[in-house]
Design a protein around this motif. Structure first.
Motif, mmCIF file in Angstrom:
data_model
loop_
_atom_site.group_PDB
_atom_site.id
_atom_site.type_symbol
_atom_site.label_atom_id
_atom_site.label_comp_id
_atom_site.label_asym_id
_atom_site.label_seq_id
_atom_site.Cartn_x
_atom_site.Cartn_y
_atom_site.Cartn_z
ATOM 1 N N VAL A 75 33.508 -14.117 41.793
ATOM 2 C CA VAL A 75 33.728 -13.021 40.855
ATOM 3 C C VAL A 75 33.318 -13.406 39.434
ATOM 4 N N ASP A 76 33.498 -14.680 39.058
ATOM 5 C CA ASP A 76 33.019 -15.154 37.754
ATOM 6 C C ASP A 76 31.516 -14.944 37.631
ATOM 7 N N VAL A 77 30.809 -15.400 38.644
ATOM 8 C CA VAL A 77 29.341 -15.382 38.620
ATOM 9 C C VAL A 77 28.813 -13.954 38.607
ATOM 10 N N ILE A 78 29.387 -13.095 39.449
ATOM 11 C CA ILE A 78 28.901 -11.713 39.540
ATOM 12 C C ILE A 78 29.204 -10.940 38.263
ATOM 13 N N ALA A 79 30.414 -11.116 37.695
ATOM 14 C CA ALA A 79 30.764 -10.424 36.454
ATOM 15 C C ALA A 79 29.847 -10.872 35.319
ATOM 16 N N ASP A 80 29.610 -12.169 35.237
ATOM 17 C CA ASP A 80 28.754 -12.714 34.192
ATOM 18 C C ASP A 80 27.345 -12.135 34.288
ATOM 19 N N LYS A 81 26.797 -12.100 35.501
ATOM 20 C CA LYS A 81 25.440 -11.582 35.698
ATOM 21 C C LYS A 81 25.359 -10.090 35.367
ATOM 22 N N ALA A 82 26.368 -9.333 35.781
ATOM 23 C CA ALA A 82 26.358 -7.891 35.528
ATOM 24 C C ALA A 82 26.333 -7.601 34.026
ATOM 25 N N ILE A 83 27.115 -8.368 33.264
ATOM 26 C CA ILE A 83 27.165 -8.140 31.824
ATOM 27 C C ILE A 83 25.837 -8.509 31.169
ATOM 28 N N PHE A 84 25.308 -9.678 31.494
ATOM 29 C CA PHE A 84 24.017 -10.074 30.927
ATOM 30 C C PHE A 84 22.929 -9.055 31.287
ATOM 31 N N ASP A 85 22.896 -8.616 32.545
ATOM 32 C CA ASP A 85 21.863 -7.665 32.979
ATOM 33 C C ASP A 85 21.952 -6.361 32.206
ATOM 34 N N ASN A 86 23.162 -5.838 32.039
ATOM 35 C CA ASN A 86 23.325 -4.555 31.352
ATOM 36 C C ASN A 86 23.063 -4.664 29.859
ATOM 37 N N LEU A 87 23.436 -5.792 29.262
ATOM 38 C CA LEU A 87 23.133 -5.984 27.839
ATOM 39 C C LEU A 87 21.625 -6.071 27.622
ATOM 40 N N ARG A 88 20.943 -6.783 28.526
ATOM 41 C CA ARG A 88 19.483 -6.905 28.418
ATOM 42 C C ARG A 88 18.819 -5.535 28.582
ATOM 43 N N GLU A 89 19.274 -4.778 29.552
ATOM 44 C CA GLU A 89 18.690 -3.465 29.828
ATOM 45 C C GLU A 89 18.902 -2.493 28.671
ATOM 46 N N SER A 90 20.009 -2.647 27.944
ATOM 47 C CA SER A 90 20.324 -1.721 26.851
ATOM 48 C C SER A 90 19.343 -1.834 25.685
ATOM 49 N N GLN A 91 18.708 -2.995 25.524
ATOM 50 C CA GLN A 91 17.792 -3.279 24.421
ATOM 51 C C GLN A 91 18.462 -3.161 23.053
#
Length: 321
Positions: A75-91
């Protein structure tokens, strides 16, 4: 004789239920900066994704460690990845760092913000199905100097939020005019739950963390005894997010996590302490670290750690730190 109300009083179709306002409506009214508003919407979306995962996934050992040598859960790894991915996508975000990946990662050139976050605070108790949370601190990208945000402090933040994953999923946001609480409802929408939350000057509940330190710090031990003799209510979950959240919901409270020589400080300034202190101060509460307010700690490394006490102002002032 049994008294019966007229049928018209029992007809549920006559009841008019006020529909809670959506997060999007409230953000449009209460956040003047359109880019900060969009970033908050991204964090709400991401929190909903993490909430869904936590409610359906088995908690397992990921078989990896972060750079500090801490064992990671899936859950640590998945939560971390989801946040980074969405922040990157937001530009919207120039750089971001997390408790799992503490060095700043470049995301979008020209992005307006820097985000420091703890993807799953309390992951050591998530396997026990206790409430856990996500913490987000938002700094302006102008704080970056040569790609580093060292030299910045919590008072430089332009926004902050924390999400609580418990029996319900809720998110506290620092909007322009105060602290607002949103709830995730069954159809996946975020709706307003509480507006302009305030923390009273005097606490009636206390959350004493790092109790090992009480063996080394006579003043901490005495303060705990004082709280009990004054009949304050002990409410401590072992998770910083729910322990701070109750200060907003109940309107008072004190969270204390002092450090000693044998029970050292573990809380990270950039990822936990500064973002939560930003929320507490905006609600009228206070914080201290033994070196002044938690908002005034200047980052000298991304993994900088501290002791802290925060919550109701008079109790924070009286805490021996």
């Amino acid at each position: 004789q049994v008294c019966q109300l007229p049928a018209r009083h029992l007809d549920p179709s006559q009841a008019v239920m006020a529909q809670p306002r959506s997060a999007a409506e409230v953000l449009a009214e209460r956040v003047a900066d359109p880019e900060l508003r969009r970033l908050y919407e991204v964090l709400l979306k991401t929190s909903a994704q993490i909430s869904s995962f936590l409610s359906t996934a088995l908690v397992t050992d990921a078989g990896t460690k972060n750079i500090f040598g801490d064992e990671q859960l899936n859950v640590d790894v998945i939560a971390d990845k989801a946040i980074f991915d969405n922040l990157r996508e937001s530009q919207l975000v120039a750089s971001a760092a997390s408790e799992e990946v503490p060095e700043l990662q470049q995301l979008t050139e020209g992005g307006k913000f820097v985000v420091c976050f703890d993807p799953l605070d309390g992951s050591s108790i998530v396997d026990c199905n206790f409430a856990v949370g996500s913490i987000f601190g938002i700094w302006p990208s102008t704080c970056l100097k040569g790609g580093s945000m060292l030299g910045s402090c919590g008072r430089d933040q332009v926004g902050s939020c924390m999400t609580v994953y418990g029996s319900r999923t809720t998110c506290v946001l620092a909007l322009d005019d105060g602290i607002y609480d949103f709830s995730l409802v069954g159809d996946g929408r975020w709706v307003i739950a509480r507006e302009k939350m305030a923390i009273a000057d005097k606490a009636k509940i206390f959350s004493p963390a790092n109790l090992r330190a009480a063996q080394d710090l006579p003043a901490y031990d005495a303060k705990i005894r004082e709280w009990m003799s004054n009949r304050l209510t002990l409410r401590y979950t072992g998770g910083m997010v729910p322990d701070i959240y109750q200060c907003f919901v109940k309107g008072h409270g004190i969270f204390a996590n002092p450090a000693s020589e044998t029970a050292k400080a573990k809380l990270r300034v950039a990822f936990e302490v500064a973002p939560l202190a930003f929320l507490v101060h905006k609600a009228g509460g206070d914080s201290k670290t033994g070196r002044g307010s938690a908002l005034d700690l200047v980052l000298d490394q991304m993994d900088m750690r501290t002791q802290v006490c925060m919550g109701s102002k008079l109790d924070v002032e009286a805490f021996p730190m």
